[in-house]
Design an enzyme around this catalytic site. Sequence first.
Site, PDB file in Angstrom:
ATOM      1  N   PRO A 128      38.305  80.957 100.520  1.00  0.00           N
ATOM      2  CA  PRO A 128      37.839  82.329 100.310  1.00  0.00           C
ATOM      3  C   PRO A 128      37.641  82.717  98.850  1.00  0.00           C
ATOM      4  O   PRO A 128      38.393  82.274  97.978  1.00  0.00           O
ATOM      5  CB  PRO A 128      38.959  83.173 100.939  1.00  0.00           C
ATOM      6  CG  PRO A 128      40.151  82.285 100.971  1.00  0.00           C
ATOM      7  CD  PRO A 128      39.607  80.898 101.167  1.00  0.00           C
ATOM      8  N   ASN A 129      36.642  83.537  98.666  1.00  0.00           N
ATOM      9  CA  ASN A 129      36.287  84.153  97.374  1.00  0.00           C
ATOM     10  C   ASN A 129      35.601  83.189  96.409  1.00  0.00           C
ATOM     11  O   ASN A 129      35.101  83.611  95.372  1.00  0.00           O
ATOM     12  CB  ASN A 129      37.516  84.796  96.699  1.00  0.00           C
ATOM     13  CG  ASN A 129      38.138  85.873  97.560  1.00  0.00           C
ATOM     14  OD1 ASN A 129      37.440  86.802  97.958  1.00  0.00           O
ATOM     15  ND2 ASN A 129      39.402  85.741  97.893  1.00  0.00           N
ATOM     16  N   ARG A 132      33.553  86.276  89.497  1.00  0.00           N
ATOM     17  CA  ARG A 132      34.925  86.712  89.766  1.00  0.00           C
ATOM     18  C   ARG A 132      35.853  86.212  88.666  1.00  0.00           C
ATOM     19  O   ARG A 132      35.937  85.004  88.438  1.00  0.00           O
ATOM     20  CB  ARG A 132      35.300  86.100  91.110  1.00  0.00           C
ATOM     21  CG  ARG A 132      36.743  86.007  91.410  1.00  0.00           C
ATOM     22  CD  ARG A 132      36.973  84.923  92.462  1.00  0.00           C
ATOM     23  NE  ARG A 132      38.332  85.008  92.941  1.00  0.00           N
ATOM     24  CZ  ARG A 132      39.006  83.969  93.416  1.00  0.00           C
ATOM     25  NH1 ARG A 132      38.441  82.779  93.491  1.00  0.00           N
ATOM     26  NH2 ARG A 132      40.234  84.123  93.819  1.00  0.00           N
ATOM     27  N   TYR A 178      38.339  81.635  86.000  1.00  0.00           N
ATOM     28  CA  TYR A 178      37.622  80.616  86.767  1.00  0.00           C
ATOM     29  C   TYR A 178      36.340  80.118  86.100  1.00  0.00           C
ATOM     30  O   TYR A 178      35.702  79.203  86.612  1.00  0.00           O
ATOM     31  CB  TYR A 178      37.300  81.158  88.167  1.00  0.00           C
ATOM     32  CG  TYR A 178      38.541  81.511  88.964  1.00  0.00           C
ATOM     33  CD1 TYR A 178      39.423  80.513  89.378  1.00  0.00           C
ATOM     34  CD2 TYR A 178      38.846  82.838  89.284  1.00  0.00           C
ATOM     35  CE1 TYR A 178      40.570  80.821  90.097  1.00  0.00           C
ATOM     36  CE2 TYR A 178      39.988  83.157  90.007  1.00  0.00           C
ATOM     37  CZ  TYR A 178      40.846  82.148  90.404  1.00  0.00           C
ATOM     38  OH  TYR A 178      41.982  82.449  91.109  1.00  0.00           O
ATOM     39  N   ASN A 198      39.238  72.773  97.881  1.00  0.00           N
ATOM     40  CA  ASN A 198      39.858  73.873  97.148  1.00  0.00           C
ATOM     41  C   ASN A 198      40.095  74.968  98.181  1.00  0.00           C
ATOM     42  O   ASN A 198      39.180  75.740  98.487  1.00  0.00           O
ATOM     43  CB  ASN A 198      38.966  74.375  96.015  1.00  0.00           C
ATOM     44  CG  ASN A 198      39.652  75.479  95.218  1.00  0.00           C
ATOM     45  OD1 ASN A 198      40.688  75.997  95.638  1.00  0.00           O
ATOM     46  ND2 ASN A 198      39.081  75.838  94.083  1.00  0.00           N
ATOM     47  N   ALA A 243      43.051  80.871  98.140  1.00  0.00           N
ATOM     48  CA  ALA A 243      44.310  81.566  98.461  1.00  0.00           C
ATOM     49  C   ALA A 243      45.019  80.972  99.679  1.00  0.00           C
ATOM     50  O   ALA A 243      46.253  81.055  99.784  1.00  0.00           O
ATOM     51  CB  ALA A 243      44.024  83.044  98.681  1.00  0.00           C
ATOM     52  N   GLU A 279      43.170  67.682  96.680  1.00  0.00           N
ATOM     53  CA  GLU A 279      43.238  69.149  96.521  1.00  0.00           C
ATOM     54  C   GLU A 279      42.840  69.489  95.090  1.00  0.00           C
ATOM     55  O   GLU A 279      43.348  68.875  94.150  1.00  0.00           O
ATOM     56  CB  GLU A 279      44.690  69.568  96.807  1.00  0.00           C
ATOM     57  CG  GLU A 279      44.997  71.028  96.610  1.00  0.00           C
ATOM     58  CD  GLU A 279      46.491  71.322  96.879  1.00  0.00           C
ATOM     59  OE1 GLU A 279      47.230  70.442  97.409  1.00  0.00           O
ATOM     60  OE2 GLU A 279      46.915  72.438  96.524  1.00  0.00           O
ATOM     61  N   HIS A 290      42.203  72.702  92.274  1.00  0.00           N
ATOM     62  CA  HIS A 290      42.243  74.105  91.845  1.00  0.00           C
ATOM     63  C   HIS A 290      41.609  74.199  90.469  1.00  0.00           C
ATOM     64  O   HIS A 290      41.946  73.408  89.573  1.00  0.00           O
ATOM     65  CB  HIS A 290      43.682  74.633  91.791  1.00  0.00           C
ATOM     66  CG  HIS A 290      44.337  74.562  93.126  1.00  0.00           C
ATOM     67  ND1 HIS A 290      44.023  75.423  94.139  1.00  0.00           N
ATOM     68  CD2 HIS A 290      45.233  73.677  93.628  1.00  0.00           C
ATOM     69  CE1 HIS A 290      44.712  75.085  95.210  1.00  0.00           C
ATOM     70  NE2 HIS A 290      45.453  74.033  94.933  1.00  0.00           N
ATOM     71  N   ARG A 313      50.509  80.393  86.644  1.00  0.00           N
ATOM     72  CA  ARG A 313      50.195  81.734  87.147  1.00  0.00           C
ATOM     73  C   ARG A 313      51.361  82.295  87.979  1.00  0.00           C
ATOM     74  O   ARG A 313      52.485  81.808  87.864  1.00  0.00           O
ATOM     75  CB  ARG A 313      48.872  81.659  87.937  1.00  0.00           C
ATOM     76  CG  ARG A 313      47.713  81.168  87.049  1.00  0.00           C
ATOM     77  CD  ARG A 313      46.411  81.103  87.802  1.00  0.00           C
ATOM     78  NE  ARG A 313      45.972  82.425  88.222  1.00  0.00           N
ATOM     79  CZ  ARG A 313      45.005  82.627  89.124  1.00  0.00           C
ATOM     80  NH1 ARG A 313      44.379  81.587  89.680  1.00  0.00           N
ATOM     81  NH2 ARG A 313      44.662  83.853  89.464  1.00  0.00           N
TER      82      ARG A 313
HETATM   83  C1  DQA Z   1      42.347  78.623  93.179  1.00  0.00           C
HETATM   84  C2  DQA Z   1      43.763  79.120  92.876  1.00  0.00           C
HETATM   85  C3  DQA Z   1      44.274  79.998  94.014  1.00  0.00           C
HETATM   86  O1  DQA Z   1      45.618  80.431  93.737  1.00  0.00           O
HETATM   87  C4  DQA Z   1      43.397  81.221  94.154  1.00  0.00           C
HETATM   88  O2  DQA Z   1      43.824  82.012  95.242  1.00  0.00           O
HETATM   89  C5  DQA Z   1      41.951  80.889  94.260  1.00  0.00           C
HETATM   90  C6  DQA Z   1      41.403  79.784  93.493  1.00  0.00           C
HETATM   91  C7  DQA Z   1      41.741  77.850  91.980  1.00  0.00           C
HETATM   92  O3  DQA Z   1      40.739  77.188  92.199  1.00  0.00           O
HETATM   93  O4  DQA Z   1      42.249  77.930  90.859  1.00  0.00           O
HETATM   94  O5  DQA Z   1      41.196  81.592  94.926  1.00  0.00           O
HETATM   95  O6  DQA Z   1      42.406  77.744  94.281  1.00  0.00           O
END
Ligand code: DQA
Length: 145
Positions: free
Chosen positions: A11-12, A19, A24, A75, A78, A99, A101, A108
């Site tokens: 998501p997002n 964003r 990011y 990825n 959240a 995985e 990120h 964080r």
């Molecule tokens: C994320 C890190 C997560 O904690 C966050 O909720 C994201 C992006 C990253 O790519 O750094 O949406 O996965």
Amino acid sequence: MPKLISILNGPNLNLLGKRQPEIYGSETLADVEKACAALAGELGLATTFHQSNYEGGVVELIHAARETSAGVIINPAAYTHTSVAILDALNAFEGPVIEVHISNVHKRESFRHHSYVSLRADGVIAGLGTEGYLLALRRMKTLVG
Ligand code: DQA
């Protein structure tokens, strides 16, 4: 036939580039998709690239990868920190899982320090920006041949 790697985003991440660019970066998800496809071509791999804002959507993308793909780069955004369903789906996938990120989740909030997905992932990349996806692909080449 080149082996297929599924690159999945939670998501997002559709808002990547807009964003919180201070966290990011300014590249969009389409930029990342393009860079991954180009590198995959050089490595003799093929990629599919998807994003879902829904937990069940991510689960279904993992199920689809079971039928088509030699490896998964994910990825989970959240859902990393909350989703047993995504962990279970990845446990039903037989190939390697990496995985990724974009941000360094360990630098964080403490709720980002735990990952359900890391219980399954063969490797984890965090804090290397969108370059993390490309590094994951290089490692995938080693793992799937
Ligand atoms: C994320 C890190 C997560 O904690 C966050 O909720 C994201 C992006 C990253 O790519 O750094 O949406 O996965």
